[in-house]
Scaffold this motif. Structure first.
Motif, PDB file in Angstrom:
ATOM      1  N   GLN A  37      -9.021 -24.050 -61.738  1.00  0.00           N
ATOM      2  CA  GLN A  37      -8.558 -22.954 -62.589  1.00  0.00           C
ATOM      3  C   GLN A  37      -7.064 -23.117 -62.830  1.00  0.00           C
ATOM      4  O   GLN A  37      -6.271 -23.094 -61.891  1.00  0.00           O
ATOM      5  N   SER A  42      -9.598 -19.843 -67.568  1.00  0.00           N
ATOM      6  CA  SER A  42     -10.911 -19.706 -66.961  1.00  0.00           C
ATOM      7  C   SER A  42     -11.165 -20.844 -65.976  1.00  0.00           C
ATOM      8  O   SER A  42     -10.289 -21.668 -65.722  1.00  0.00           O
TER       9      SER A  42
ATOM     10  N   TYR B  35     -19.215 -13.033 -63.187  1.00  0.00           N
ATOM     11  CA  TYR B  35     -18.321 -13.080 -62.039  1.00  0.00           C
ATOM     12  C   TYR B  35     -17.168 -12.113 -62.260  1.00  0.00           C
ATOM     13  O   TYR B  35     -16.767 -11.841 -63.390  1.00  0.00           O
ATOM     14  N   GLN B  36     -16.629 -11.645 -61.130  1.00  0.00           N
ATOM     15  CA  GLN B  36     -15.440 -10.793 -61.160  1.00  0.00           C
ATOM     16  C   GLN B  36     -14.340 -11.499 -60.375  1.00  0.00           C
ATOM     17  O   GLN B  36     -14.594 -12.031 -59.287  1.00  0.00           O
ATOM     18  N   GLN B  37     -13.122 -11.519 -60.926  1.00  0.00           N
ATOM     19  CA  GLN B  37     -12.000 -12.103 -60.210  1.00  0.00           C
ATOM     20  C   GLN B  37     -10.871 -11.093 -60.136  1.00  0.00           C
ATOM     21  O   GLN B  37     -10.365 -10.632 -61.162  1.00  0.00           O
ATOM     22  N   SER B  38     -10.468 -10.752 -58.918  1.00  0.00           N
ATOM     23  CA  SER B  38      -9.357  -9.830 -58.726  1.00  0.00           C
ATOM     24  C   SER B  38      -8.491 -10.344 -57.587  1.00  0.00           C
ATOM     25  O   SER B  38      -8.937 -11.159 -56.776  1.00  0.00           O
ATOM     26  N   GLY B  42     -10.781 -11.607 -54.735  1.00  0.00           N
ATOM     27  CA  GLY B  42     -10.998 -13.006 -55.099  1.00  0.00           C
ATOM     28  C   GLY B  42     -12.091 -13.123 -56.142  1.00  0.00           C
ATOM     29  O   GLY B  42     -12.313 -12.219 -56.938  1.00  0.00           O
ATOM     30  N   LEU B  43     -12.789 -14.248 -56.106  1.00  0.00           N
ATOM     31  CA  LEU B  43     -13.871 -14.504 -57.050  1.00  0.00           C
ATOM     32  C   LEU B  43     -15.181 -14.045 -56.441  1.00  0.00           C
ATOM     33  O   LEU B  43     -15.537 -14.469 -55.341  1.00  0.00           O
ATOM     34  N   GLN B  44     -15.900 -13.201 -57.163  1.00  0.00           N
ATOM     35  CA  GLN B  44     -17.174 -12.700 -56.645  1.00  0.00           C
ATOM     36  C   GLN B  44     -18.262 -12.887 -57.690  1.00  0.00           C
ATOM     37  O   GLN B  44     -18.073 -12.589 -58.862  1.00  0.00           O
TER      38      GLN B  44
END
Lengths: 110, 114
Positions: A37, A42, B35-38, B42-44
């Motif tokens: 990334q 993305s 996916y969710q990234q925060s 993190g990446l979920q």
């Protein structure tokens, strides 16, 4: 719940040097992925490793999988600035549930 | 360009509201992943659909739901939004889990809940 640990979290390396990123996971997995990334971008799929002993290479990156040790490595050879990015590993468990590592932020210094 | 499109690119909304994120997979891909990234989590992985049917479920909250339509595009619905839902939401597509495991990611939707 399956845990995925990456280390190091941050890696600063000089151009031309070699280094390895490690990805450990806590339970049996179906397959292992590596992603890249770039900042603000993305994810890009790098490798998919399906079996014990699998090794894949693309340019200066080589990924391997040891399912017995529950360990995957991403080896960087003769790093160049363009490889600066965050690298994530992910494993799948019980089918298609994905579990991601925390990511390794790589900075290659000229 | 991965061939996966997501709309909108940015979304700003208030707590308690409901939003819909849209994803169009690459031509020929039957499977869609969300996916969710925060920074906090993190990446979920949230959820996967294959040819219209739910295939796998991850850490998706009950306030969130998704579906894949007959034309294979997918929508992720987020309701009763909270500040903690602010994140980047990515979708990805693949041909089929059995044929190719490589995923192609969309550019993401950045959701800000105020």
């Amino acid at each position: 719940e399956l845990k995925v640990e990456q280390n190091p979290l941050f890696l600063s390396m000089q151009e031309g040097k070699n280094y390895t990123i490690y990805c450990n996971y806590s339970t049996t997995s179906d397959r292992l992925y590596w992603y890249r990334q770039d900042p603000g971008k993305s994810l890009e799929s790098l490798f998919v490793l399906l079996s014990n002993g699998a090794v894949k290479q693309e340019g200066r990156l080589m990924a391997s999988l040891d399912t017995k040790a529950r360990l995957s490595t991403l080896h960087i050879t003769a790093a160049v600035h363009d490889l600066s990015a965050t690298y994530f590993c992910a494993v799948t468990h019980t089918g298609n549930q994905f579990y991601f590592g925390t990511g390794t932020s790589l900075t290659v210094i000229p | 360009d991965s061939g996966v499109t997501q709309t909108p690119k940015h979304l700003i909304t208030a707590t308690g509201q409901r939003v819909t994120l849209r994803c169009s997979p690459r031509s020929g891909d039957l499977s869609v992943y969300w996916y969710q990234q925060s920074l906090d989590q993190g990446l979920q992985f949230l959820i996967q659909y294959y040819n219209g049917e739910e295939r796998a479920k991850g850490n998706i909250l009950e306030r969130f739901s998704a579906q894949q339509f007959p034309d294979l595009h997918s929508e992720l619905n987020l309701s009763s939004l909270e500040l903690g839902d602010s994140a980047l939401y990515f979708c990805a597509s693949s041909v089929s889990p059995g044929l190719s495991y490589e995923q192609y990611f969309g550019p993401g939707t950045r959701l800000t809940v105020t």
